[in-house]
Scaffold this motif. Structure first.
Motif, PDB file in Angstrom:
ATOM      1  N   HIS A  31     -81.896  13.925  -9.341  1.00 49.64           N
ATOM      2  CA  HIS A  31     -81.314  15.085  -8.582  1.00 49.64           C
ATOM      3  C   HIS A  31     -81.780  15.573  -7.224  1.00 49.64           C
ATOM      4  CE1 HIS A  31     -79.217  14.140 -11.355  1.00 49.64           C
ATOM      5  NE2 HIS A  31     -79.836  14.557 -12.720  1.00 49.64           N
ATOM      6  N   CYS A  32     -83.144  15.157  -6.519  1.00 46.72           N
ATOM      7  CA  CYS A  32     -83.614  15.595  -5.483  1.00 46.72           C
ATOM      8  C   CYS A  32     -84.713  16.538  -6.430  1.00 46.72           C
ATOM      9  CB  CYS A  32     -83.688  16.110  -4.718  1.00 46.72           C
ATOM     10  SG  CYS A  32     -81.926  14.515  -3.688  1.00 46.72           S
ATOM     11  N   ALA A  33     -85.281  16.515  -7.475  1.00 43.51           N
ATOM     12  CA  ALA A  33     -85.938  16.747  -8.000  1.00 43.51           C
ATOM     13  C   ALA A  33     -86.981  16.466  -8.619  1.00 43.51           C
ATOM     14  CB  ALA A  33     -85.082  17.525  -8.517  1.00 43.51           C
ATOM     15  N   GLN A  34     -87.608  15.942  -8.110  1.00 43.71           N
ATOM     16  CA  GLN A  34     -88.796  14.789  -8.974  1.00 43.71           C
ATOM     17  C   GLN A  34     -89.816  15.373  -9.400  1.00 43.71           C
ATOM     18  OE1 GLN A  34     -90.167  11.671  -5.209  1.00 43.71           O
ATOM     19  NE2 GLN A  34     -88.321  10.411  -6.797  1.00 43.71           N
ATOM     20  N   PRO A  35     -90.101  17.343  -8.648  1.00 45.98           N
ATOM     21  CA  PRO A  35     -91.451  17.361  -9.440  1.00 45.98           C
ATOM     22  C   PRO A  35     -90.907  17.981 -10.786  1.00 45.98           C
ATOM     23  CG  PRO A  35     -91.794  18.370  -7.342  1.00 45.98           C
ATOM     24  CD  PRO A  35     -89.890  17.401  -7.201  1.00 45.98           C
ATOM     25  N   LEU A  36     -89.434  18.662 -10.809  1.00 44.21           N
ATOM     26  CA  LEU A  36     -89.365  18.941 -12.200  1.00 44.21           C
ATOM     27  C   LEU A  36     -89.001  18.126 -13.199  1.00 44.21           C
ATOM     28  CD1 LEU A  36     -87.380  20.651 -13.758  1.00 44.21           C
ATOM     29  CD2 LEU A  36     -85.579  20.783 -12.821  1.00 44.21           C
ATOM     30  N   MET A  37     -88.379  16.835 -12.415  1.00 42.58           N
ATOM     31  CA  MET A  37     -88.348  15.511 -13.683  1.00 42.58           C
ATOM     32  C   MET A  37     -89.854  15.344 -14.173  1.00 42.58           C
ATOM     33  SD  MET A  37     -85.937  14.550 -13.651  1.00 42.58           S
ATOM     34  CE  MET A  37     -84.658  16.229 -13.239  1.00 42.58           C
ATOM     35  N   ASN A  48     -80.017  23.194  -9.799  1.00 40.09           N
ATOM     36  CA  ASN A  48     -79.251  21.746  -9.710  1.00 40.09           C
ATOM     37  C   ASN A  48     -79.429  21.307 -10.737  1.00 40.09           C
ATOM     38  OD1 ASN A  48     -81.767  21.074  -8.283  1.00 40.09           O
ATOM     39  ND2 ASN A  48     -80.302  19.347  -7.503  1.00 40.09           N
ATOM     40  N   VAL A  49     -80.166  21.483 -11.408  1.00 38.85           N
ATOM     41  CA  VAL A  49     -80.853  20.252 -12.298  1.00 38.85           C
ATOM     42  C   VAL A  49     -80.301  20.809 -14.119  1.00 38.85           C
ATOM     43  CG1 VAL A  49     -82.603  18.811 -13.476  1.00 38.85           C
ATOM     44  CG2 VAL A  49     -82.216  19.277 -11.448  1.00 38.85           C
ATOM     45  N   LEU A  50     -81.302  21.859 -14.125  1.00 38.17           N
ATOM     46  CA  LEU A  50     -81.333  22.710 -15.500  1.00 38.17           C
ATOM     47  C   LEU A  50     -80.098  23.535 -15.478  1.00 38.17           C
ATOM     48  CD1 LEU A  50     -84.360  23.351 -14.763  1.00 38.17           C
ATOM     49  CD2 LEU A  50     -83.797  21.989 -15.976  1.00 38.17           C
ATOM     50  N   GLY A  51     -79.120  23.886 -14.030  1.00 36.35           N
ATOM     51  CA  GLY A  51     -78.063  25.142 -14.316  1.00 36.35           C
ATOM     52  C   GLY A  51     -78.065  26.639 -14.350  1.00 36.35           C
ATOM     53  N   THR A  52     -79.898  26.640 -14.578  1.00 36.78           N
ATOM     54  CA  THR A  52     -80.522  27.785 -14.584  1.00 36.78           C
ATOM     55  C   THR A  52     -80.064  29.056 -13.761  1.00 36.78           C
ATOM     56  OG1 THR A  52     -82.325  26.923 -15.543  1.00 36.78           O
ATOM     57  CG2 THR A  52     -82.336  29.631 -15.979  1.00 36.78           C
ATOM     58  N   ILE A  53     -78.991  30.219 -14.332  1.00 32.27           N
ATOM     59  CA  ILE A  53     -79.417  31.085 -13.490  1.00 32.27           C
ATOM     60  C   ILE A  53     -80.570  32.199 -13.251  1.00 32.27           C
ATOM     61  CG2 ILE A  53     -77.405  33.049 -12.439  1.00 32.27           C
ATOM     62  CD1 ILE A  53     -75.438  31.818 -13.930  1.00 32.27           C
ATOM     63  N   ASN A  54     -81.368  32.089 -12.281  1.00 34.23           N
ATOM     64  CA  ASN A  54     -82.646  32.382 -11.851  1.00 34.23           C
ATOM     65  C   ASN A  54     -82.274  34.127 -12.102  1.00 34.23           C
ATOM     66  OD1 ASN A  54     -84.462  30.267 -13.390  1.00 34.23           O
ATOM     67  ND2 ASN A  54     -83.843  29.336 -10.575  1.00 34.23           N
ATOM     68  N   PRO A  55     -83.366  35.306 -12.351  1.00 35.77           N
ATOM     69  CA  PRO A  55     -82.871  35.678 -12.537  1.00 35.77           C
ATOM     70  C   PRO A  55     -83.657  36.905 -10.912  1.00 35.77           C
ATOM     71  CG  PRO A  55     -84.861  35.319 -14.097  1.00 35.77           C
ATOM     72  CD  PRO A  55     -84.399  35.040 -13.153  1.00 35.77           C
ATOM     73  N   ILE A  56     -82.986  36.835 -10.012  1.00 33.26           N
ATOM     74  CA  ILE A  56     -83.330  37.156  -8.193  1.00 33.26           C
ATOM     75  C   ILE A  56     -83.359  38.145  -8.573  1.00 33.26           C
ATOM     76  CG2 ILE A  56     -82.364  34.686  -7.644  1.00 33.26           C
ATOM     77  CD1 ILE A  56     -79.962  35.846  -6.581  1.00 33.26           C
ATOM     78  N   GLU A  57     -82.468  39.497  -9.400  1.00 35.08           N
ATOM     79  CA  GLU A  57     -82.438  40.709  -8.787  1.00 35.08           C
ATOM     80  C   GLU A  57     -83.693  40.713  -9.264  1.00 35.08           C
ATOM     81  OE1 GLU A  57     -79.998  39.254 -10.709  1.00 35.08           O
ATOM     82  OE2 GLU A  57     -78.143  38.951 -10.321  1.00 35.08           O
ATOM     83  N   GLU A  58     -84.415  40.668 -10.153  1.00 33.49           N
ATOM     84  CA  GLU A  58     -85.930  40.850 -10.510  1.00 33.49           C
ATOM     85  C   GLU A  58     -86.696  40.235  -9.734  1.00 33.49           C
ATOM     86  OE1 GLU A  58     -85.672  40.127 -14.615  1.00 33.49           O
ATOM     87  OE2 GLU A  58     -87.938  40.859 -14.850  1.00 33.49           O
ATOM     88  N   ILE A  59     -86.897  39.223  -9.175  1.00 34.31           N
ATOM     89  CA  ILE A  59     -87.810  38.524  -8.128  1.00 34.31           C
ATOM     90  C   ILE A  59     -87.887  39.241  -7.355  1.00 34.31           C
ATOM     91  CG2 ILE A  59     -87.750  36.780  -7.521  1.00 34.31           C
ATOM     92  CD1 ILE A  59     -87.073  34.618  -9.192  1.00 34.31           C
ATOM     93  N   ILE A  60     -86.486  39.593  -6.231  1.00 35.08           N
ATOM     94  CA  ILE A  60     -86.606  40.872  -5.695  1.00 35.08           C
ATOM     95  C   ILE A  60     -86.861  41.825  -5.390  1.00 35.08           C
ATOM     96  CG2 ILE A  60     -85.018  41.460  -3.675  1.00 35.08           C
ATOM     97  CD1 ILE A  60     -82.968  39.148  -3.920  1.00 35.08           C
TER      98      ILE A  60
END
Ligand code: PMP
Length: 404
Positions: free
Chosen positions: A361-367, A173-185
Motif C-alpha cells: 500500500h505504498c507504505a513499505q517502511p510501515l510494513m 491508508n493502511v491502519l485506518g488510524t485517525i491521528n490526533p492532528i489537532e494536538e499535533i498542530i
C-alpha cells in the motif's frame, strides 16, 4: 441515506466481473465517480473547451470563470480563509512534492530536520528524502504503538531547534488510524513549527476546517474524493505561500518575462505553471457538491457502521490478524489470515467479484515496522452496503477453507 438511490448515481457499481456482481472495496486506492462528475467533464469538453486565463474570447473566459468558481468550492469545502490559498495540483503527491521542494529551498539548510511518522505513504516520505539528497536535511520519524497509533511523547522528544516542519497523515491508508492532528498542530505551534496535513484519506470521510485546525498546509487528491483523476489541491496559509519560491516555471506563473529577469505571478498562479487540467478542476467541484449534498456527517456515521460491522465479522475468523486497532479509525481494514499470502487472498476474492487491495500500500517502511510484506486491505465508501460486507466476509471464509 438512501443507499439504493445513491448507488444509481454510480453506474459501475451495477456491473459484473467474471459474471459476478462487482463488490468494490478498494475505495482507499480510488473512489468511483458519480454520473454528475463524468457528465461535467463531458459537458466542459462539448460546450466550454478553451484554455483558461489566456483568451479574451467567450469560451476562454467562461472556462476561466468555472475553474475559479471551483477554487472557491474547494476553499469553502475546507473552510480556507482565501481562495488564493488553494493551489490546484495533480494530486496529493504533487502537492507534497511542491511543499517539500519549495519550503525546503526557502527555509531549510543542511542539518535542518523534518518530522514525519512511521505510518506515512511513500508520497510523504520520498518527497522529503529527495530534499535530504539535495539540501542535506534530515528526516525524523515518529514511531507507532502496537495499536497503530502515533507515540506523541516520542514526537515531543524528536522536536528540536532544528525542526523546520512536521508532515503527517490525517488518516493512515493502511491502519485506518485517525491521528490526533489537532494536538499535533498545537504542540508544533507552541514551538513555532508549521504542520502539513496529508488529507488524502480524510477529506472524503471527515469534515475539515483548516482555519479551526490552524494547519499550515493541507493536501488531497480529487480521485479519492469521488472526483476526477489527475487533479488535487494544496492548501497553504498565505503567509507561507507568499514566501515560498515557485516550484515549476512556465506559462501562467509569471507576471512578466524578460531575459534580464522574470517577475512571478501572484497567488495562487505562482504555483500553477502551464495549462492545467481545467475540465478536471471543474468536475472536482461537481464531486464536492455531490458529497456536500449527501452530507459528511451522514457519510461518516454510515461508514463507521460498515467499518464496525466488517471488523466484528472478520474477527470471528480463526487466525485473523487486523493491523490497526485504534479506537479512532476510519473506513480501512488491513488484515492477514494465518499463513495465507495477501496476494492469494486478493486474487481469489477477485474471482468472486470482490475488489480489495493487496501488498504494501505504498507504505513499505510501515510494513517493515509491522514485520510483514503486505496485507489485504478492504476499504469502504458510503455506497457500499451491509450485504456487500456479508459477501466479502463469506468470500474471505471461502478462501480460508480452501487453504485449510
Ligand atoms: N497519502 C496517502 C495517505 C494516500 O493514501 C495516498 C494515496 N494512496 C497518497 C498520499 C498519494 O495520493 P496520490 O497518488 O493521489 O497522489
Amino acid at each position: 441515506m438512501d443507499i439504493k438511490k445513491i448507488r444509481n448515481d454510480f453506474p459501475i457499481l451495477s456491473s459484473t466481473v467474471y459474471g459476478k456482481p462487482l463488490i468494490y472495496l478498494d475505495n482507499a486506492a480510488t473512489t468511483q465517480k458519480p454520473k454528475c462528475v463524468v457528465e461535467e467533464i463531458e459537458n466542459i469538453y462539448y460546450t466550454t473547451n478553451a484554455n483558461v486565463h489566456r483568451g479574451v474570447h467567450y469560451l476562454s473566459q467562461r472556462a476561466t470563470d468555472l475553474a475559479e468558481e471551483s477554487r472557491v468550492t474547494v476553499q469553502q469545502y475546507i473552510n480556507a480563509k482565501h481562495s488564493r490559498e488553494i493551489i490546484f495540483t495533480k494530486g496529493t503527491t504533487e502537492s507534497i512534492n511542491l511543499v517539500a521542494h519549495s519550503f525546503c529551498q526557502q527555509f531549510c539548510t543542511a542539518g535542518d530536520e523534518i518530522i514525519i511518522s512511521a505510518m506515512e505513504h511513500h508520497a510523504n516520505i520520498v518527497s522529503w528524502q529527495l530534499q535530504e539528497a539535495i539540501r542535506g536535511i534530515k528526516l525524523r520519524v515518529i514511531p507507532i504503538n502496537e495499536k497503530g497509533e502515533l507515540k506523541l511523547d516520542e514526537m515531543k522528544k524528536l522536536i528540536s531547534p532544528k525542526t523546520r516542519l512536521i508532515s503527517i497523515t490525517h488518516i493512515s491508508n493502511v491502519l485506518g488510524t485517525i491521528n490526533p492532528i489537532e494536538e499535533i498542530i498545537e504542540i508544533a505551534h507552541s514551538r513555532h513549527i508549521p504542520v502539513l496535513i496529508d488529507a488524502a484519506q480524510s477529506v472524503q470521510h471527515i469534515a475539515i476546517d483548516v482555519q479551526q485546525l490552524d494547519c499550515d498546509f493541507l493536501v488531497f487528491s480529487g480521485h479519492k474524493l469521488y472526483g476526477p483523476n489527475g487533479v488535487g489541491a494544496l492548501y497553504g496559509k498565505e503567509k507561507w505561500l507568499n514566501r515560498m519560491p515557485p516550484y515549476q516555471g512556465g506559462g501562467e506563473m509569471i507576471s512578466t518575462v524578460s531575459f534580464k529577469g522574470t517577475k512571478f505571478n501572484e497567488l495562487p498562479f505562482k504555483f500553477e505553471a502551464g495549462t492545467p487540467d481545467y475540465p478536471a478542476v471543474i468536475a472536482l467541484a461537481a464531486a464536492i457538491k455531490y458529497i456536500k449534498n449527501i452530507g459528511l456527517d451522514s457519510i461518516k456515521a454510515y461508514e463507521d457502521e460498515l467499518l464496525k460491522y466488517c471488523t466484528d465479522e472478520l474477527l470471528k475468523i480463526e487466525g485473523i490478524r487486523i493491523f490497526g486497532t485504534s479506537d479512532k479509525k476510519s473506513s480501512v481494514i488491513s488484515f492477514l489470515v494465518g499463513n495465507i499470502h495477501h496476494y492469494d487472498m486478493g486474487m481469489l476474492l477477485d474471482k468472486m467479484g470482490i475488489a480489495v487491495r493487496t501488498g504494501h500500500h505504498c507504505a513499505q517502511p510501515l510494513m517493515e515496522e509491522l514485520g510483514i510484506e503486505g496485507t489485504v486491505r478492504a476499504s469502504v465508501a458510503f455506497y457500499n452496503t451491509k450485504e456487500e460486507i456479508d459477501q466479502f466476509i463469506s468470500g474471505v471464509k471461502r478462501v480460508v477453507s480452501m487453504f485449510r
